[in-house]
Write an enzyme that holds these catalytic residues in place. Structure first.
Site, PDB file in Angstrom:
ATOM      1  N   CYS A 115      81.099 -60.004  87.792  1.00 35.24           N
ATOM      2  CA  CYS A 115      80.160 -59.011  88.282  1.00 35.24           C
ATOM      3  C   CYS A 115      79.061 -59.603  89.155  1.00 35.24           C
ATOM      4  O   CYS A 115      78.650 -58.996  90.143  1.00 35.24           O
ATOM      5  CB  CYS A 115      79.548 -58.237  87.130  1.00 35.24           C
ATOM      6  N   HIS A 146      75.810 -58.064  82.193  1.00 35.46           N
ATOM      7  CA  HIS A 146      76.330 -57.454  83.413  1.00 35.46           C
ATOM      8  C   HIS A 146      75.285 -57.583  84.508  1.00 35.46           C
ATOM      9  O   HIS A 146      74.109 -57.859  84.236  1.00 35.46           O
ATOM     10  CB  HIS A 146      76.651 -55.978  83.138  1.00 35.46           C
ATOM     11  N   ASP A 196      77.026 -49.723  91.273  1.00 41.31           N
ATOM     12  CA  ASP A 196      77.682 -50.826  90.558  1.00 41.31           C
ATOM     13  C   ASP A 196      78.979 -51.170  91.272  1.00 41.31           C
ATOM     14  O   ASP A 196      79.989 -50.488  91.108  1.00 41.31           O
ATOM     15  CB  ASP A 196      77.962 -50.407  89.112  1.00 41.31           C
TER      16      ASP A 196
END
Lengths: 694, 303, 303
Positions: free
Chosen positions: A439, A483, A499
């Protein structure tokens, strides 16, 4: 030959005033266990020295070695202290303090040849156990607490026996039970000290629940990062989050008021990163500033209770976007990030209200805009080119973002845990060559792309997802749920969450980080193992909630649950004293019941019932009375036909002293249960005594 | 048990009579506990607090246990064998307990020493307490402190026993006494010999033809496969008179000391003796009982 | 069993209000031991012995001890028979089922030991020949505690030949009144019907030996014996032999009282009579053994 061997193995009987091997061994064992976690955290050389000293002391008892001469002792002690200082540097912290304590105790072992020294070492073991909890309070350490306290108690008991035996006559001193190694592993003494400990528990629990807690600490905590503890840091560079990914330890737990929000809403906001130097993302200089107008509480607001594991940082995780929290001295920053004034060193519980759809920062200051658009010069030319191309294609910011996300989704981008070091043009390498990453790669590249396209963007780190425990009704978020995502500023909408990882791997968001592991990387946790882990976490959760998270507020809660009004600390203290003294009576009874005798037979139990009922009327059996004598005396005293009692006594005698028969036993038990002694003469006795007076 | 005056056993320790205070080690641990408490409270560290409170519970329990280890203890009686002045008497104290509880690690302290014991809750326990003696006469053991720091030495509980029982201290026998006054003076001593016929059986020996038949030890002979005869010994008995007024020594104590030595010597040699102490005269007689009576008279003389 | 009950009540008819003594006498008999009555003349020692022997149905003998008595007067003599030209043994009065040895302390120690030897060995050896005594064999000896002039009190070491020692004591006022009003006890005795026979007594003795003794009771007996050994006022505690005797006597007492198991009451009933004459107090303790035994019974827990 044989004599030498015999001398080797023969247990030396201690002289008067000398320490018994049992006491020394137990003390050493207590020390070893109490110091164990501290030793594990020390540099290996230091830990090995401490263990060696413990071993030496044990051998000294076994082989009857003399104490180390003074100068050697001093030199060794100084060397050890120097070692500690070298190993820990000058930074004064808790680890250094406990290491010093361990080392000094170990040095003390060299001169531990008096009862006093032994006692000191044994009692400091309690202290060592308590200090360990400054570092780790997890449930498994409960066993450490029990073992440490038990061994220390056992050692103190054994030390006490040295004194007791010293004061005995010489004849008893030689008895094997009192001294020598034979008493070393006596189960009985272990059981006794265990009993002592168990008996201490009720008092400990009363104190624990009723001892007034401090709402504010008395003195400041040292700002010291905890060793080996992972968590979100205040910066992000490639690999910093994927490190966390392997850590399945809990980061925090959440209990919601009402149903839990859906997975795609579970974004737990951590540090917000603005500054990018080409490799690392960092917070802005204004990131700690208090937000002047936090979002309002609306009908869509979510209320929940956080139970945050200590992570030695000031971050307090909260869902987007926090409105208020009960954490003492906490604030919401301009980044809509909840932070506390001090690092979180213990398990903390706090309530938070979040409004997910709040409009944040509708107006961007120039400083903020500049920072949100700043990129290092002469880097990532391909990304810049792509951004310009996209800008020409889409005038609207939102359309541009959608196009990028689509691009992420349609092109062969992969989600993976593999960490690849990126060079000077990191975003270029990732977006056009590597296309495989975690991520943070996506968040970083996306932010660079946005900024290149002239859209203010920033990186938000935190946690996403979590495991919903249906049975425990709480959400467990692990470190592995860490994250990173982005926020872009859009005119009229303020900061909007984007995201990019969701575009690449939608499963990551819907089902949590686990789904990625299984498909992405060969780190195979069997399902049942995960299940076990979740079950264990449930216990841990309760533990956290009732033991670790028990603070001043929860104490009030607890008292109110007991139906008591809100109280001041003084009142709680008084309540504690009252409960303690109330408790002392049954404790006394329990502690000093006739103990150490064989278990009662069925007949004896039934007879005891009879005696208890009589005792309630003030009719007690003398120890030297036989059952029948007792019954006879009671009958005479009562001046009445308690014939039934005599019958019972005869039956009991037959059962207890004679040949027992099952039929008689049943009959006896039945009659004993039915036996109700008449209260001493309501109408009989007074009249009789009057008659006597007249 | 009265606290301020000696009383006769049996004495029972009541709850008011038990005192309790932390030992040195107890204070040390209290300090340590305080440090633990402050630290844990400050860091709001609940497991640290729990550890602290467990130690507190241990301390509280050990206080209770020390206290209950004493309460209800019964001192049944004290006895002591008489000793000579200067020797250490052993006061034998018999204790039991009311409730059939076992009471470990008790100690009794007197002026002159300490001795430890356990009660198992079933049997009586006897404890010997050393008492140093200095002069003849009756010695009062004074207050006895019965104490315990069971189970881990944090608290010491104690109570006082003040038994009214006294210990008889005999005079110290003179080191080199003059010889016994055998036959000296007109009635200072005389010897009689007494022939007792067959009272004092002495030993068995082989039968000789001149022995009377009734002397044959039939049963013994059967066992030994030979005829054995019982031999009786005629006992020759001496008698001496030991008079305080005629004792060759200066000063009362020295005389009494010499008389003590004489009395003991006479007893060792199996002589009958009479002891004259001014108005009091004991004997003539012999044996343990007589010796005890004489020694007691000597101990009490003039007191 | 029924016969035993009849015998017991028959004896109780004669010896009024002394059920405990009668129980002890029967216990001593059934335990295979002997009984020593220490009492004043005229309280019914002889009557008791006579009633016992009559109810047993065996023959009984009474030996009045005097100081000129010889062992032969008790065990019997071998007389040379001119006609047959050989010795013939004339059995003495000891050859009976029940022997009343009256005022045993009047005889010389030599004569006493002849009796005690016969009691212990249950046989008589005269001139190398051994003659067994009849079964059952039960001696009731009496001793006058006040009459000390010209007597030879039994030595302590010999006293434990008697299983039990007790005294009858004066009757209570009501019993005394009945004694005065009712016909002479000797008339009652003349009408006495034997309820038992020697064979029956032997059976009862076997029955008593088999009576079960439970673990708690053995604990109790051990505790009592241990208490005597630990008591400060005693010179020495009870021997293992005394412990064995205690078990035997308690069994017999239980049987006499119609129980089919050995009860703690039995132990408590026989313990004073069994222990007091076996224990010796330290002279300086100022206690007598009866008081010590009472104290031990009063302080030992019944499990």
């Amino acid at each position: 030959m044989t004599t030498a061997l015999e001398r080797w193995f023969r247990p030396r009987l201690p002289g008067p005033g000398e320490l018994t091997p049992a006491a020394v061994y137990w003390t050493l064992a207590a020390f070893l266990v109490a110091a164990f976690p501290h030793l594990m955290a020390m540099p290996p050389a230091l830990a090995a020295t401490v263990v060696a000293l413990i071993g030496w002391r044990g051998m000294a008892v076994w082989r009857g070695w003399r104490p180390v001469p003074g100068p050697v002792r001093v030199v060794l002690t100084l060397t050890l202290l120097a070692l500690v200082v070298i190993a820990f540097g000058a930074s004064w912290g808790r680890r250094l303090a406990t290491a010093l304590l361990c080392v000094m105790l170990a040095a003390k072992l060299m001169e531990m040849f008096r009862v006093r020294d032994l006692r000191m070492v044994a009692s400091v073991c309690f202290f060592l156990v308590a200090t360990q909890f400054l570092f780790n309070e997890r449930l498994v350490y409960l066993s450490y607490l029990v073992a440490g306290c038990w061994l220390a108690t056992q050692a103190l008991g054994q030390i006490q026996r040295i004194q007791v035996n010293q004061r005995r006559g010489q004849d008893r001193q030689a008895s094997p039970g009192a001294s020598g190694t034979s008493g070393l592993l006596s189960v009985q003494s272990l059981r006794q000290s265990g009993r002592l400990l168990v008996m201490a528990l009720p008092v400990a629990l009363i104190l624990f629940f009723l001892f007034p807690r401090l709402a504010q600490p008395l003195w400041g905590l040292p700002e010291e990062a905890m060793d080996g503890r992972t968590g979100l840091s205040d910066s992000m560079s490639p690999g910093s989050i994927s490190e966390l990914f392997l850590d399945h330890s809990p980061a925090f737990r959440v209990e919601f008021e009402g149903p839990p929000p859906p997975p795609q809403m579970r974004y737990w906001r951590g540090p917000v990163l603005w500054r990018f130097d080409g490799n690392t993302w960092q917070r802005a200089f204004f990131s700690d500033q208090r937000l002047s107008e936090p979002p309002l509480e609306t009908e869509a607001s979510i209320r929940y209770r956080m139970q945050l594991e200590p992570h030695e940082r000031r971050w307090l995780l909260a869902m987007d976007h926090p409105v208020s929290s009960t954490f003492p001295e906490s604030r919401i920053t301009v980044d809509h990030h909840l932070i506390s004034r001090r690092p979180v060193t213990t398990l903390s519980q706090y309530d938070v209200v979040s409004t997910p759809d709040a409009l944040i920062s509708p107006v961007l200051t120039d400083v903020q805009r500049n920072m949100a658009l700043h990129l290092p010069q002469e880097r990532n030319p391909r990304t810049r080119a792509l951004a310009e191309e996209l800008r020409q294609q889409y005038a609207d910011d939102q359309a541009l973002i959608n196009a990028v996300l689509r691009w992420f989704n349609e092109e062969p981008f992969y989600y993976s845990l593999s960490v690849t070091p990126l060079g000077r043009h990191g975003a270029d390498e990732f977006l056009f060559d590597l296309r495989t990453g975690y991520c943070e790669y996506y968040a970083s590249a996306f932010a660079i792309l946005m900024r290149s396209a002239g859209i203010p963007a920033r990186v938000v780190t935190g946690y996403q997802g979590g495991f919903w425990s249906e049975s425990g009704q709480y959400l467990l978020v692990r470190q592995s749920d860490a994250h990173a995502w982005n926020e872009v500023w859009l005119e009229g909408q303020g900061w909007v969450r984007v995201d990019p990882t969701a575009a690449v791997a939608p499963d990551r968001i819907r089902e949590g980080s686990r789904s990625v592991v299984e498909s992405g990387r060969a780190l195979r946790d069997a399902g049942w193992l995960m299940n076990l882990r979740n079950q264990y976490d449930r216990v841990q959760h309760l533990w956290n909630r009732w033991v670790l998270g028990f603070d001043a507020e929860r104490q009030q809660d607890f008292l109110q649950r007991l139906g008591l009004p809100e109280m001041t600390a003084t009142q709680i203290g008084l309540l504690m004293l009252a409960a303690l003294s109330l408790f002392l009576l049954p404790l006394t009874w329990f502690l000093f019941r006739v103990s150490g005798q064989r278990p009662l037979s069925r007949a004896e139990r039934a007879w005891k019932t009879v005696r208890r009922r009589l005792a309630r009327l003030g009719l007690h059996a003398q120890p030297s009375e036989t059952p029948r004598e007792f019954a006879g005396r009671i009958c005479r005293e009562l001046d009445s036909g308690e014939r039934q009692l005599v019958q019972l006594a005869i039956m009991f005698s037959q059962l207890h002293y004679g040949v027992p028969s099952a039929r008689l036993l049943e009959q006896f038990e039945r009659s004993a249960q039915l036996f109700r002694p008449l209260r001493r003469g309501k109408n009989r006795f007074p009249r009789l005594s009057f008659g006597r007076e007249l | 048990m009265k606290r301020r005056a000696p009383a006769n056993p049996p004495l029972t320790i009541q709850y008011r009579q038990v005192f309790i205070l932390p030992t040195r080690f107890g204070w040390t641990l209290a300090l340590l506990m305080f440090a633990m408490l402050m630290g844990s409270l400050n860091f709001n560290n609940n497991l640290g607090l729990l550890t602290t409170f467990i130690v507190a519970g241990l301390a509280l329990n050990s206080m209770l246990m020390a206290y209950h280890n004493l309460r209800g203890l019964r001192l049944l009686h004290c006895t002591a064998k008489p000793v000579h002045a200067g020797d250490t008497a052993r006061l034998v104290v018999t204790l039991s307990d009311q409730d059939g509880r076992s009471r470990p690690a008790l100690e009794i302290r007197s002026h002159d020493g300490l001795s430890g014991f356990d009660l198992d809750g079933i049997n009586l326990e006897t404890v010997e307490i050393p008492l140093r003696t200095h002069q003849r006469g009756w010695l009062s053991p004074g207050r006895l402190r019965i104490q315990t720091s069971h189970p881990i030495g944090l608290f010491e509980a104690w109570a006082w026993f003040w038994p009214a029982q006294r210990v008889l201290v005999w005079p110290r026998p003179a080191e080199n006494p003059p010889p016994l006054p055998r036959g000296a003076g007109d009635d200072g001593g005389r010897q009689i010999s007494r022939q007792t016929d067959s009272d004092n059986f002495h030993s068995l020996r082989n039968w000789r033809p001149e022995d009377p038949v009734h002397r044959i030890a039939w049963k013994a002979s059967q066992r030994h496969q030979a005829l054995l005869a019982r031999e009786f010994r005629a006992e020759v008995s001496e008698q001496v008179v030991l008079d305080l007024a005629r004792t060759p020594a200066s000063g009362l104590e020295q005389r009494i000391s010499v008389l003590t030595a004489w009395v003991m010597q006479a007893h060792r040699e199996g002589i009958d003796w009479t002891l004259n102490l001014g108005k009091q005269s004991i004997g003539p007689a012999h044996g343990e009982r007589h010796l005890n009576a004489c020694l007691r008279a000597l101990a009490e003389f003039g007191q | 069993m029924a016969a035993l009950g009849r015998a017991r009540s028959a004896v109780n008819q004669v010896i009024l209000g002394k059920a405990e003594v009668v129980d002890l006498a029967f216990s001593a008999l059934l335990a295979g031991g002997h009984l020593l009555l220490e009492d004043l003349p005229g309280v019914g020692k002889t009557t008791l012995a006579q009633a016992m022997s009559l109810s047993l149905g065996g023959d009984w003998q009474r030996i009045q001890f005097t100081n000129d008595m010889l062992p032969a007067d008790i065990v019997g003599v071998s007389i040379f028979q001119q006609a047959q030209e050989q010795f013939e043994f004339r059995p003495g009065p000891i050859f009976a089922n029940v022997v009343l040895a009256d005022e045993i302390n009047r005889a010389t120690p030599r004569t006493q030991s002849a009796l005690l030897e016969a009691m212990a060995e249950r046989q008589v050896t005269v001139d190398g020949q051994t003659f067994p005594l009849p079964e059952p064999f039960f001696v009731i000896a009496t001793q006058n505690p006040l009459d000390l002039v010209g007597t030879y009190p039994l030595p302590d070491s010999q006293l434990d030949r008697f299983l039990l020692r007790t005294s009858i004591g004066y009757p209570s006022a009501t019993e005394e009144r009945r004694l005065l009003v009712e016909p002479d006890r000797r008339d009652l005795l003349s009408r006495f019907e034997p309820s038992l026979d020697p064979g029956g007594v032997s059976d009862l003795m076997a029955l008593a030996t088999d009576l079960p003794v439970s673990e708690p009771l053995l604990d109790y007996i051990q505790n009592l014996i241990a208490a005597t050994r630990q008591h400060g006022g005693l010179k020495a505690g009870l021997s293992p032999r005394a412990g064995l005797a205690l078990v035997r006597a308690a069994r017999a007492w239980s049987l006499v009282n119609g129980l089919n198991y050995c009860a703690p009451e039995a132990v408590k009933a026989v313990f004073p009579s069994l222990a007091t004459h076996r224990l010796e107090t330290r002279p300086e303790s100022g206690l007598d053994s009866a008081a010590v035994v009472e104290e031990i019974l009063g302080t030992t827990r019944v499990p």
